[in-house]
Each structure stands twice: as C-alpha cells, then as structure tokens.
Motif scaffolding. Structure first.
Motif, PDB file in Angstrom:
ATOM      1  N   ARG A  21       3.611   5.714  -5.721  1.00  0.00           N
ATOM      2  CA  ARG A  21       3.340   5.720  -7.454  1.00  0.00           C
ATOM      3  C   ARG A  21       2.327   6.783  -7.630  1.00  0.00           C
ATOM      4  N   GLU A  22       1.293   7.126  -6.771  1.00  0.00           N
ATOM      5  CA  GLU A  22       0.190   7.890  -6.970  1.00  0.00           C
ATOM      6  C   GLU A  22       0.619   9.433  -6.844  1.00  0.00           C
ATOM      7  N   VAL A  23       1.564   9.598  -5.928  1.00  0.00           N
ATOM      8  CA  VAL A  23       2.116  10.960  -5.505  1.00  0.00           C
ATOM      9  C   VAL A  23       3.065  11.161  -6.862  1.00  0.00           C
ATOM     10  N   THR A  66       0.832  -1.381  -0.024  1.00  0.00           N
ATOM     11  CA  THR A  66       0.104  -0.038  -0.038  1.00  0.00           C
ATOM     12  C   THR A  66       0.778   1.107  -0.206  1.00  0.00           C
ATOM     13  N   ASN A  67       1.913   1.205   0.659  1.00  0.00           N
ATOM     14  CA  ASN A  67       2.770   2.389   0.732  1.00  0.00           C
ATOM     15  C   ASN A  67       3.506   2.614  -0.520  1.00  0.00           C
ATOM     16  N   LYS A  75       2.192   1.887  -3.134  1.00  0.00           N
ATOM     17  CA  LYS A  75       1.087   2.104  -4.227  1.00  0.00           C
ATOM     18  C   LYS A  75       0.980   3.664  -3.805  1.00  0.00           C
ATOM     19  N   ARG A  76       1.011   4.182  -2.734  1.00  0.00           N
ATOM     20  CA  ARG A  76       0.814   5.748  -2.435  1.00  0.00           C
ATOM     21  C   ARG A  76       1.801   6.530  -2.948  1.00  0.00           C
TER      22      ARG A  76
END
Length: 175
Positions: free
Chosen positions: A171-173, A165-166, A168-169
């Motif tokens: 990547r989104e940023v 999850t970290n 993924k976050r």
C-alpha cells in the motif's frame, strides 16, 4: 528499567551463581513475581508507608515463607524494606535475561494467524538456533490479525514476515 532494579537483579544473580542455584532462584522469584503482579493490592500493601516495615516483612514471611527458598524470602524483605518491592517485575525480567545469557538460551515469541504444527515449530527452532548460536525457547501466540506468515521477536529484534505487514508495504509503495 532503573539502575537500582538492574543492580538488584545482578546482585541476586551473582548470589544464585555462587550458590549454584540459578534455576531455583528463578523458579522462586517467578512464583513471587506472579503472585505480586496478579494481586496489585498486595503491592500497595507492601509499599504503604503507613504500615510498619515489620508488619510488611511479616506479611512477606507469611505469604512466601513456605514456598520460596530463604534467599528469595530475604531478598523480598530487603526490597520491601528499601521501598523497592514495586520494582519486582522489572527485577524479575532482568534476572530472567541474565539467566538466559548464562545458559546461552534465548526466548523467541512467534505470532502467527494459526497454530503452528510441531514440525513447523521444530524447523523454526532449528533456523533460529542456527542464526543465533543459542538454544531457543519458543513461545507461540495466535493473532488472526497478522492474516498469515509469522512475526518473530528474538533478543529485541523483530523479524516480520506477516501478510499484514507485507500488504501495508505494498500500500505504501502504491500510494
């Protein structure tokens, strides 16, 4: 969950409380629920309108009569008679929640990439007990896809500290 299954669970829990048999009812209800959910064809038989209610109730008595208390046996027969036997898993889940609430206990499901040591589990239990004020029953699940860290589900809340999850976050940023 239907209101009907919630009402059945609450009524059964109230009876269990009056009889001082919350854990006995739980154990017997779990046995019946496990047997029924592991045999979907049995649910179909118990719910089949083409089979008489008397025959279906007789089947319940034959299968569970020697294995569960009289109250749970009667409860299963009532569910069968009312055409609600397929809702037993929902009723069981709700009963389980009521039991946990009454005993000030919560179940935490912890997902990790590797098995936790005994010390890590004890530390996690202490932290969760401090956070909730409840006794914690810890269930662990190993899922290598989380890569590292933990995901904890407790009282409907998900605490996600997994590497997956970290990442993924991050990547989104970056995107």
């Amino acid at each position: 969950m239907t209101a009907t299954s919630n009402n059945f669970a609450e009524a059964l829990f109230m009876l269990a409380s009056e009889e001082n048999a919350i854990d006995i009812f739980y154990t017997d209800l779990k046995l019946a629920n496990d047997a029924i959910t592991q045999n979907p064809e049995y649910i179909e038989l118990l719910a089949a309108p083409s089979i008489s209610k008397a025959h279906r109730k007789s089947s319940i008595n034959t299968v569970f009569g020697a294995n569960v208390c009289e109250h749970i046996l009667s409860f299963l027969c009532i569910l069968c008679e009312k055409g609600k036997i397929a809702e037993l898993p929902i009723i069981f889940t709700e009963y389980e929640k009521l039991r946990e609430w009454a005993s000030n206990t919560a179940e935490a499901v912890v997902v990790s990439a590797v098995a936790l040591s005994e010390q890590q589990m004890q530390n996690l239990i202490k932290a969760l007990q401090k956070r909730t004020g409840k006794r914690i029953n810890l269930k662990t699940v190993i899922d290598k896809s989380v890569l590292g860290g933990l995901t904890v589900t407790l009282d409907g809340e998900v605490i996600d500290g997994s590497v997956k999850t970290n990442l993924k976050r991050v990547r989104e940023v970056i995107s």
